[in-house]
Design a protein around this motif. Structure first.
Motif, PDB file in Angstrom:
ATOM      1  N   UNK A  18     -27.068  27.314 -29.244  1.00 48.39           N
ATOM      2  CA  UNK A  18     -28.119  26.292 -29.274  1.00 48.39           C
ATOM      3  C   UNK A  18     -29.003  26.398 -28.033  1.00 48.39           C
ATOM      4  N   UNK A  19     -28.402  26.675 -26.881  1.00 49.15           N
ATOM      5  CA  UNK A  19     -29.181  26.861 -25.650  1.00 49.15           C
ATOM      6  C   UNK A  19     -30.181  28.003 -25.824  1.00 49.15           C
ATOM      7  N   UNK A  20     -29.735  29.091 -26.411  1.00 46.14           N
ATOM      8  CA  UNK A  20     -30.608  30.249 -26.632  1.00 46.14           C
ATOM      9  C   UNK A  20     -31.805  29.880 -27.513  1.00 46.14           C
ATOM     10  N   UNK A  21     -31.537  29.085 -28.527  1.00 46.61           N
ATOM     11  CA  UNK A  21     -32.609  28.681 -29.448  1.00 46.61           C
ATOM     12  C   UNK A  21     -33.654  27.823 -28.737  1.00 46.61           C
ATOM     13  N   UNK A  22     -33.209  26.907 -27.870  1.00 52.39           N
ATOM     14  CA  UNK A  22     -34.154  26.041 -27.181  1.00 52.39           C
ATOM     15  C   UNK A  22     -34.918  26.781 -26.081  1.00 52.39           C
ATOM     16  N   UNK A  23     -34.327  27.811 -25.506  1.00 56.32           N
ATOM     17  CA  UNK A  23     -35.074  28.646 -24.564  1.00 56.32           C
ATOM     18  C   UNK A  23     -36.202  29.348 -25.306  1.00 56.32           C
TER      19      UNK A  23
END
Length: 217
Positions: free
Chosen positions: A109-114
């Motif tokens: 999820x962190x990767x997606x928001x980056x």
């Protein structure tokens, strides 16, 4: 997102942006009107802001915008770094599969928001990632203490993500921490998790400058 969370985040942004200044008294009725909600979520939001140090609730007098000192903020981050490190070390020794899956989901999820350049969305995913590590430590008391201090520092950690290229660097650090935990390397996991939270040098200076309206020397 609950009404209380919506109000809390709105007030955090307003305080940080300077719409409210240190010493200002917050008007409950005005906040209710602004956010179109009842008193209950506003009171819940103010209680949360009180625990993070952004406001002071004075019985029979009201709620006022407060300021942490630079030293107080630094001290809280120092303790948070140690708690994070200890959680990661224990997680590397004994994280159960369910917590490992949750940690990985938080990382994705962190990767997606980056990719979306969304710091607020990233912070929520970031919290999910860290809370999975706390749970993976297998120490319930430690988990509770880490979550409590994480909540106290939420607004400051959220704003930190807007400094320079911090969100991208944070993601890289998350990957390193997750790898050490999943590979069963407790010493490396502790060192990386501790460094991830501990603010040093220019990064700390930048964050303090961005929070000048909230902090006192």
């Amino acid at each position: 997102m609950s009404e209380a969370v919506r109000v809390r985040r709105g007030l955090e942004e307003a305080i940080v942006a300077g719409r409210y200044h240190p010493g200002d008294k917050l008007n409950l009725e005005r906040i209710c009107a602004e956010y179109g909600c009842s008193r209950t979520p506003v009171r819940d939001a103010l209680q949360h802001l009180s625990t993070s140090g952004l406001v002071q609730i004075r019985p029979k007098h009201g709620t006022f915008v407060s300021r942490l000192s630079v030293r107080e903020l630094a001290e809280r981050f120092e303790v948070m770094a140690e708690l994070e490190g200890f959680c990661a070390e224990l997680a590397a020794r004994r994280m159960p599969p369910a917590a490992a899956e949750e940690m990985t989901a938080g990382l994705i999820a962190c990767e997606q928001f980056v990719d979306q350049d969304d710091p607020d969305g990233y912070y929520d995913a970031n919290s999910r990632f860290h809370r999975a590590i706390y749970a993976g430590s297998g120490n319930e008391f430690l988990r509770q203490e880490a979550e409590k201090l994480q909540g106290n520092l939420e607004v400051y950690r959220r704003l930190q993500l807007r400094v320079g290229n911090r969100m991208v660097r944070s993601l890289g650090e998350h990957r390193t921490i997750a790898r050490a935990i999943l590979d069963g390397e407790p010493e490396e996991a502790r060192a990386q998790a501790r460094a991830h939270v501990k603010i040093q040098g220019d990064e700390y200076t930048e964050m303090v400058l961005g929070l000048q309206g909230l902090l006192q020397e």
